[in-house]
Design a protein around this motif. Structure first.
Motif, PDB file in Angstrom:
ATOM      1  N   ASN A  57       9.595  -2.532   4.211  1.00  0.00           N
ATOM      2  CA  ASN A  57      10.471  -2.039   3.150  1.00  0.00           C
ATOM      3  C   ASN A  57       9.940  -0.846   2.373  1.00  0.00           C
ATOM      4  OD1 ASN A  57      12.755  -4.165   2.963  1.00  0.00           O
ATOM      5  ND2 ASN A  57      10.879  -5.352   3.147  1.00  0.00           N
ATOM      6  N   CYS A  58       8.646  -0.559   2.481  1.00  0.00           N
ATOM      7  CA  CYS A  58       8.044   0.452   1.601  1.00  0.00           C
ATOM      8  C   CYS A  58       7.432   1.642   2.342  1.00  0.00           C
ATOM      9  CB  CYS A  58       6.957  -0.189   0.726  1.00  0.00           C
ATOM     10  SG  CYS A  58       7.527  -1.649  -0.178  1.00  0.00           S
ATOM     11  N   ASP A 102       0.999   7.351   4.136  1.00  0.00           N
ATOM     12  CA  ASP A 102      -0.112   8.222   3.732  1.00  0.00           C
ATOM     13  C   ASP A 102      -0.175   9.393   4.699  1.00  0.00           C
ATOM     14  OD1 ASP A 102      -2.249   9.228   2.378  1.00  0.00           O
ATOM     15  OD2 ASP A 102      -3.659   7.672   2.980  1.00  0.00           O
ATOM     16  N   PRO A 103       0.313  10.554   4.316  1.00  0.00           N
ATOM     17  CA  PRO A 103       0.770  10.954   2.986  1.00  0.00           C
ATOM     18  C   PRO A 103       2.179  10.424   2.706  1.00  0.00           C
ATOM     19  CG  PRO A 103       1.003  12.806   4.476  1.00  0.00           C
ATOM     20  CD  PRO A 103       0.357  11.691   5.260  1.00  0.00           C
ATOM     21  N   PRO A 104       2.502  10.249   1.414  1.00  0.00           N
ATOM     22  CA  PRO A 104       3.833   9.773   1.031  1.00  0.00           C
ATOM     23  C   PRO A 104       4.921  10.761   1.452  1.00  0.00           C
ATOM     24  CG  PRO A 104       2.301   9.580  -0.801  1.00  0.00           C
ATOM     25  CD  PRO A 104       1.615  10.386   0.261  1.00  0.00           C
ATOM     26  N   ARG A 105       6.128  10.229   1.682  1.00  0.00           N
ATOM     27  CA  ARG A 105       7.292  11.043   2.055  1.00  0.00           C
ATOM     28  C   ARG A 105       8.427  10.796   1.075  1.00  0.00           C
ATOM     29  NH1 ARG A 105       6.822   9.126   8.204  1.00  0.00           N
ATOM     30  NH2 ARG A 105       7.150   7.187   7.119  1.00  0.00           N
ATOM     31  N   ASN A 106       9.441  11.622   1.150  1.00  0.00           N
ATOM     32  CA  ASN A 106      10.660  11.468   0.348  1.00  0.00           C
ATOM     33  C   ASN A 106      10.376  11.376  -1.153  1.00  0.00           C
ATOM     34  OD1 ASN A 106      12.193  11.400   2.744  1.00  0.00           O
ATOM     35  ND2 ASN A 106      11.865   9.212   2.930  1.00  0.00           N
ATOM     36  N   ASN A 107       9.412  12.152  -1.598  1.00  0.00           N
ATOM     37  CA  ASN A 107       9.048  12.228  -3.021  1.00  0.00           C
ATOM     38  C   ASN A 107       8.419  10.958  -3.581  1.00  0.00           C
ATOM     39  OD1 ASN A 107       9.968  14.935  -3.329  1.00  0.00           O
ATOM     40  ND2 ASN A 107      12.063  14.155  -3.426  1.00  0.00           N
ATOM     41  N   ALA A 108       7.962  10.065  -2.726  1.00  0.00           N
ATOM     42  CA  ALA A 108       7.230   8.890  -3.226  1.00  0.00           C
ATOM     43  C   ALA A 108       5.933   9.385  -3.868  1.00  0.00           C
ATOM     44  CB  ALA A 108       6.922   7.922  -2.094  1.00  0.00           C
ATOM     45  N   PRO A 109       5.567   8.843  -5.024  1.00  0.00           N
ATOM     46  CA  PRO A 109       4.413   9.379  -5.748  1.00  0.00           C
ATOM     47  C   PRO A 109       3.054   8.866  -5.270  1.00  0.00           C
ATOM     48  CG  PRO A 109       5.533   7.734  -7.070  1.00  0.00           C
ATOM     49  CD  PRO A 109       6.344   7.914  -5.827  1.00  0.00           C
ATOM     50  N   PHE A 110       3.029   7.842  -4.417  1.00  0.00           N
ATOM     51  CA  PHE A 110       1.746   7.275  -3.984  1.00  0.00           C
ATOM     52  C   PHE A 110       1.952   6.496  -2.690  1.00  0.00           C
ATOM     53  CE2 PHE A 110       3.809   4.638  -7.181  1.00  0.00           C
ATOM     54  CZ  PHE A 110       4.025   3.470  -6.473  1.00  0.00           C
ATOM     55  N   PRO A 111       0.880   6.327  -1.913  1.00  0.00           N
ATOM     56  CA  PRO A 111       0.970   5.511  -0.700  1.00  0.00           C
ATOM     57  C   PRO A 111       0.753   4.022  -1.009  1.00  0.00           C
ATOM     58  CG  PRO A 111      -1.168   6.570  -0.801  1.00  0.00           C
ATOM     59  CD  PRO A 111      -0.387   7.052  -1.987  1.00  0.00           C
ATOM     60  N   LEU A 112       1.235   3.181  -0.114  1.00  0.00           N
ATOM     61  CA  LEU A 112       0.996   1.739  -0.175  1.00  0.00           C
ATOM     62  C   LEU A 112       0.528   1.247   1.197  1.00  0.00           C
ATOM     63  CD1 LEU A 112       4.112   0.557  -2.253  1.00  0.00           C
ATOM     64  CD2 LEU A 112       1.730   0.692  -3.024  1.00  0.00           C
ATOM     65  N   GLN A 160      -4.424  -0.152  -2.428  1.00  0.00           N
ATOM     66  CA  GLN A 160      -3.324   0.613  -3.025  1.00  0.00           C
ATOM     67  C   GLN A 160      -2.231  -0.318  -3.548  1.00  0.00           C
ATOM     68  OE1 GLN A 160      -2.563   2.989   0.425  1.00  0.00           O
ATOM     69  NE2 GLN A 160      -3.799   4.714  -0.315  1.00  0.00           N
ATOM     70  N   VAL A 161      -1.895  -1.344  -2.775  1.00  0.00           N
ATOM     71  CA  VAL A 161      -0.875  -2.304  -3.206  1.00  0.00           C
ATOM     72  C   VAL A 161      -1.396  -3.130  -4.381  1.00  0.00           C
ATOM     73  CG1 VAL A 161       0.529  -4.283  -2.496  1.00  0.00           C
ATOM     74  CG2 VAL A 161       0.165  -2.388  -0.901  1.00  0.00           C
ATOM     75  N   LYS A 162      -2.646  -3.576  -4.301  1.00  0.00           N
ATOM     76  CA  LYS A 162      -3.254  -4.376  -5.359  1.00  0.00           C
ATOM     77  C   LYS A 162      -3.274  -3.605  -6.681  1.00  0.00           C
ATOM     78  CE  LYS A 162      -7.566  -6.838  -6.536  1.00  0.00           C
ATOM     79  NZ  LYS A 162      -6.923  -7.554  -7.595  1.00  0.00           N
ATOM     80  N   THR A 163      -3.601  -2.322  -6.639  1.00  0.00           N
ATOM     81  CA  THR A 163      -3.617  -1.501  -7.855  1.00  0.00           C
ATOM     82  C   THR A 163      -2.251  -1.518  -8.526  1.00  0.00           C
ATOM     83  OG1 THR A 163      -5.384  -0.083  -7.049  1.00  0.00           O
ATOM     84  CG2 THR A 163      -3.934   0.850  -8.731  1.00  0.00           C
ATOM     85  N   ARG A 164      -1.182  -1.340  -7.756  1.00  0.00           N
ATOM     86  CA  ARG A 164       0.183  -1.327  -8.299  1.00  0.00           C
ATOM     87  C   ARG A 164       0.596  -2.718  -8.766  1.00  0.00           C
ATOM     88  NH1 ARG A 164       0.615   3.907  -9.443  1.00  0.00           N
ATOM     89  NH2 ARG A 164      -0.298   5.011  -7.701  1.00  0.00           N
ATOM     90  N   ALA A 165       0.134  -3.745  -8.079  1.00  0.00           N
ATOM     91  CA  ALA A 165       0.430  -5.116  -8.503  1.00  0.00           C
ATOM     92  C   ALA A 165      -0.284  -5.432  -9.811  1.00  0.00           C
ATOM     93  CB  ALA A 165       0.009  -6.103  -7.416  1.00  0.00           C
ATOM     94  N   SER A 187       3.308  -2.147 -12.163  1.00  0.00           N
ATOM     95  CA  SER A 187       4.352  -1.225 -11.710  1.00  0.00           C
ATOM     96  C   SER A 187       5.091  -1.742 -10.474  1.00  0.00           C
ATOM     97  CB  SER A 187       3.772   0.170 -11.452  1.00  0.00           C
ATOM     98  OG  SER A 187       2.827   0.149 -10.409  1.00  0.00           O
ATOM     99  N   LEU A 188       4.421  -2.516  -9.633  1.00  0.00           N
ATOM    100  CA  LEU A 188       5.059  -3.043  -8.427  1.00  0.00           C
ATOM    101  C   LEU A 188       6.212  -3.983  -8.799  1.00  0.00           C
ATOM    102  CD1 LEU A 188       5.006  -3.243  -5.315  1.00  0.00           C
ATOM    103  CD2 LEU A 188       3.458  -5.175  -5.577  1.00  0.00           C
ATOM    104  N   LEU A 189       5.937  -4.960  -9.641  1.00  0.00           N
ATOM    105  CA  LEU A 189       6.992  -5.901 -10.031  1.00  0.00           C
ATOM    106  C   LEU A 189       8.085  -5.233 -10.848  1.00  0.00           C
ATOM    107  CD1 LEU A 189       5.396  -9.357 -10.867  1.00  0.00           C
ATOM    108  CD2 LEU A 189       6.941  -8.749  -9.015  1.00  0.00           C
TER     109      LEU A 189
END
Length: 121
Positions: free
Chosen positions: A50-51, A57-67, A72-77, A81-83
């Motif tokens: 889904n993400c 990496d690198p992000p596409r479609n103007n996404a501001p960061f990779p997951l 990377q996912v843990k940082t957002r969790a 910001s993830l939830l």
């Protein structure tokens, strides 16, 4: 009441009963995971499906960061910001994924993963 109005009233009642804002995917029950919820067993496949179309990496479609990595996912969790993004309704600014809100059972899985300490394995 005229005889002509009865079929119209029945039709309107049927239409009203069929209207709902819930999607079937929100109502489906997800199987309870066996053991603790971990990134590798439960979360990674959801992120991949889904993400990563944008959060690569690198992000596409103007996404501001990779997951792409656990960290990377843990940082957002961990920073919330993830939830926040997953809980937003489809069409709301910052809602993720932009293609449509994930089923509530999937969002609940992310919540439980975070509450349990964002385990990797």
């Amino acid at each position: 009441m005229k005889k002509n109005s009865i079929p119209i009233l029945l039709l309107l009642a049927l239409i009203a009963m069929g209207c709902s804002s819930d999607s079937e995917s929100d109502l489906e029950e997800m199987e309870e995971p066996n053991g603790p919820i971990t990134s590798n067993a439960n979360i990674r496949a959801i992120i991949n499906g889904n993400c990563l179309g944008c959060h690569s990496d690198p992000p596409r479609n103007n996404a501001p960061f990779p997951l792409t990595t656990f960290e990377q996912v843990k940082t957002r969790a961990d920073n919330g910001s993830l939830l926040r993004a997953l809980r937003k309704q489809t069409g709301e600014a910052g809602a993720m994924p932009p293609s449509g809100r994930l089923p509530q059972s999937t969002i609940d899985l992310f919540e439980q993963w975070i509450e349990d300490g964002t385990l990797e394995e």
